[in-house]
Design an enzyme around this catalytic site. Structure first.
Site, PDB file in Angstrom:
ATOM      1  N   ASP A  16      -0.787  -5.151   5.989  1.00 35.83           N
ATOM      2  CA  ASP A  16      -1.785  -5.992   5.336  1.00 35.83           C
ATOM      3  C   ASP A  16      -1.555  -6.039   3.825  1.00 35.83           C
ATOM      4  OD1 ASP A  16      -2.473  -3.246   5.144  1.00 35.83           O
ATOM      5  OD2 ASP A  16      -4.502  -3.783   4.548  1.00 35.83           O
ATOM      6  N   GLU A  17      -2.082  -7.063   3.200  1.00 39.35           N
ATOM      7  CA  GLU A  17      -2.146  -7.197   1.737  1.00 39.35           C
ATOM      8  C   GLU A  17      -0.812  -6.876   1.059  1.00 39.35           C
ATOM      9  OE1 GLU A  17      -6.862  -6.253   1.018  1.00 39.35           O
ATOM     10  OE2 GLU A  17      -5.515  -4.541   1.261  1.00 39.35           O
ATOM     11  N   ALA A  18       0.281  -7.377   1.649  1.00 42.56           N
ATOM     12  CA  ALA A  18       1.612  -7.175   1.056  1.00 42.56           C
ATOM     13  C   ALA A  18       1.887  -8.286   0.050  1.00 42.56           C
ATOM     14  CB  ALA A  18       2.671  -7.126   2.152  1.00 42.56           C
ATOM     15  N   HIS A  19       1.030  -8.368  -0.964  1.00 44.95           N
ATOM     16  CA  HIS A  19       1.084  -9.500  -1.889  1.00 44.95           C
ATOM     17  C   HIS A  19       2.312  -9.471  -2.791  1.00 44.95           C
ATOM     18  CE1 HIS A  19      -2.841 -10.125  -0.346  1.00 44.95           C
ATOM     19  NE2 HIS A  19      -3.475  -9.292  -1.138  1.00 44.95           N
ATOM     20  N   HIS A  75       0.837  -1.203   0.000  1.00 46.38           N
ATOM     21  CA  HIS A  75       0.000   0.000   0.000  1.00 46.38           C
ATOM     22  C   HIS A  75       0.878   1.262   0.000  1.00 46.38           C
ATOM     23  CE1 HIS A  75      -3.989  -1.856   0.609  1.00 46.38           C
ATOM     24  NE2 HIS A  75      -3.349  -2.755   1.351  1.00 46.38           N
TER      25      HIS A  75
END
Length: 527
Positions: free
Chosen positions: A332-335, A269
């Site tokens: 979060d959401e550190a894809h 993000h």
């Protein structure tokens, strides 16, 4: 229905007065609202409330004074604010004077009243006076919020007689405002703080950075706000807060006993930061700024030392601006970050927070890496979250990591109420008002082995991918955020949807008077 024993006597006083059916903003009729005795209108529900006979209590009138106990100087600030608020609706002069006589409205802090705790209070009302007693200034502030609900809408008249002894169930009662996806000025954040504080919410989590924009000036990295702040979702101009504006928000919140928790999301993000500084990218090339709503595509370069100079300096400036206990570091959401790199990065991010004298908060994905001692985890899973992921959270809780619960299918205020809702998303499903309220934080993760003692509290996030105006912000937050306030404060024994819906309905005129644009849920008996 099940109700707490302390409310049993009050139930017999309920008057079933028929009212005209209300209509929601979607055109659907609401149910009929009965008139409730004053103590039963309170939201959140107090721990204990005993009313005297109907028609008894203190009459607020032209001769009423507000007394600040001179033995506790902190009472003067609360007395002045109460007078200002009641004058606005009553037209009464309501002079503030020093003195501890039991006539008028008396505010007092009692250092011996340790049983009330850090935020508890006692309120008594009889023919002579309304007396508010607390152990701390915060408790006195919450006593004042209760009194504001007991004062008749016109601002004068009878304050129901009886005694309320109250304290919260959970220490952390928060709401999150995302100013990164769509920019909102500090004035809107202050308005939200004011709205939340009157319902005993004590934390504002501010999401200050994301792919779409960076919203706070950082002296050591000025292009973050100057360039990275110049976009938002869609075609809007974005924007950012100066340090002075942020400080003013922190001070405004502090006066209302609300702690500000700032978030700089990392390592994902982060496109707004990556676009602002090429050296933060592994290839040394800055990407274009981003205006969409996809997630998981960006990452700080974990293996470059400049990345850690960056986070240390940013977090250092943020810590200097923030007197509260916490810095939120996302996670979060550190894809686009490998599991190995993610764990290594979050180790150093947590070290940076500690080095600047703060406690780290991170989204619950950190439970799959190495949460440092004392780090608080914020859980945003849903009913369909994999058992293995919940198990990692439970293991972290067993090792002493407090949990903030923000289940997306219960407390994400950006989820649509139903098919007719214009703003909002649906990836976690629809979240009607009843669903947002009707669950127990103490047992929510008990099936995964998380006891209530591990739950620090609850928080309702409001993400703004589809929310760009004050009207839409308030429509999505209210009335669901009042369910958050109830879950965080009221005792477990008070949990009952039917009773809560009536108390929520009683807040409708108050929200109208304050100009709040709220959703009139069809299953709430609005009056």
């Amino acid at each position: 229905m099940r109700v707490p024993r302390t409310f049993a006597a009050l139930l017999v006083l309920m008057a079933a007065v028929s009212c005209t059916a209300a209509h929601g903003d979607d055109g659907k009729p609401g149910a009929t609202a009965p008139a409730l005795p004053a103590f039963q209108r309170l939201l959140p529900a107090p721990a204990q409330a005993r009313a005297t006979a109907p028609g008894t209590g203190y009459v607020l009138g032209p001769g009423t004074v507000i007394r600040a106990d001179p033995s506790s100087p902190d009472t003067r600030e609360s007395a002045d604010r109460l007078a200002e608020q009641l004058r606005a609706t009553s037209g009464l002069s309501l002079m503030v004077v020093d003195g501890d006589q039991r006539d008028g409205i008396l505010l007092r802090i009692d250092e011996q009243a340790t049983a009330l705790g850090a935020e508890g209070y006692e309120l008594t009302s009889d023919a002579n006076a309304v007396t508010l007693t607390a152990h701390t200034p915060a408790g006195l502030f919450y006593a004042v919020q209760t009194l504001r609900q007991l004062v008749p809408a016109a601002g004068g008249g009878l304050v129901q007689g009886g005694t309320i002894t109250d304290r919260p169930r959970f220490a952390y009662r928060g709401a999150m405002l995302d100013v990164a996806r769509h920019f909102f000025p500090v004035g809107q954040a202050k308005r939200y703080v004011d709205q939340l504080a009157q319902y005993k919410v004590n934390t504002l989590h501010v999401h200050l950075s994301d792919d779409q924009g960076w919203r706070l000036a950082i002296d050591s990295w000025p292009r973050l706000a100057e360039y990275g702040g110049g976009t938002e979702v869609g075609t809007g101009p974005g924007g950012s807060w100066s340090k002075e504006e942020y400080r003013s928000l922190v001070e405004f919140a502090k006066e209302r006993h609300v702690e500000v928790v700032p978030e700089i999301d990392m390592p994902g993000h982060t496109n707004a930061a990556l676009a602002s500084y090429a050296e933060l990218n592994c290839d040394g090339k800055a990407p274009a700024r981003y205006r969409g709503i996809k997630v998981g595509f960006s990452s700080l370069c974990v293996r470059k030392e400049v990345t850690y100079t960056f986070i240390d300096e940013v977090l250092g400036e943020l810590a200097e601006l923030t007197p509260g206990r916490y810095l939120h570091i996302g996670g979060d959401e550190a894809h686009s970050t490998s599991a190995e790199d993610y764990a290594a990065f979050m180790d150093r991010a947590q070290e940076a927070v500690a080095r600047h004298g703060k406690t780290a908060v991170a989204w619950h994905q950190l439970a799959g890496a190495r949460p440092a001692d004392g780090t608080v985890l914020q859980y945003w899973g849903t009913a369909t979250t994999a058992p293995g992921e919940k198990g990692k959270v439970a293991d972290a809780a067993a090792h002493g990591h407090p949990l903030i619960l923000s289940p997306a299918d219960r407390l994400y205020l950006d989820m649509k109420y139903d098919l007719t809702t214009k703003p909002g998303l649906t990836w976690a499903g629809f979240v009607p008002v009843k669903q947002a309220y009707d669950w127990d934080p103490g047992t929510y993760l008990s099936g995964s082995g998380v006891p209530e003692s591990a739950v620090l509290g609850v928080e309702a996030p409001l993400w703004t991918e589809t929310i760009a105006t004050r009207a839409d912000l308030e429509f999505m937050a209210f009335p669901r955020v009042l369910g958050l306030a109830e879950l965080g404060w009221a005792p477990k024994t008070a949990h009952n949807w039917t009773a809560y819906a009536k108390r929520l309905a009683a807040q409708g005129p108050r929200l109208d008077e304050q100009g709040v644009t709220f959703y009139r849920a069809p299953d709430v008996p609005w009056s």
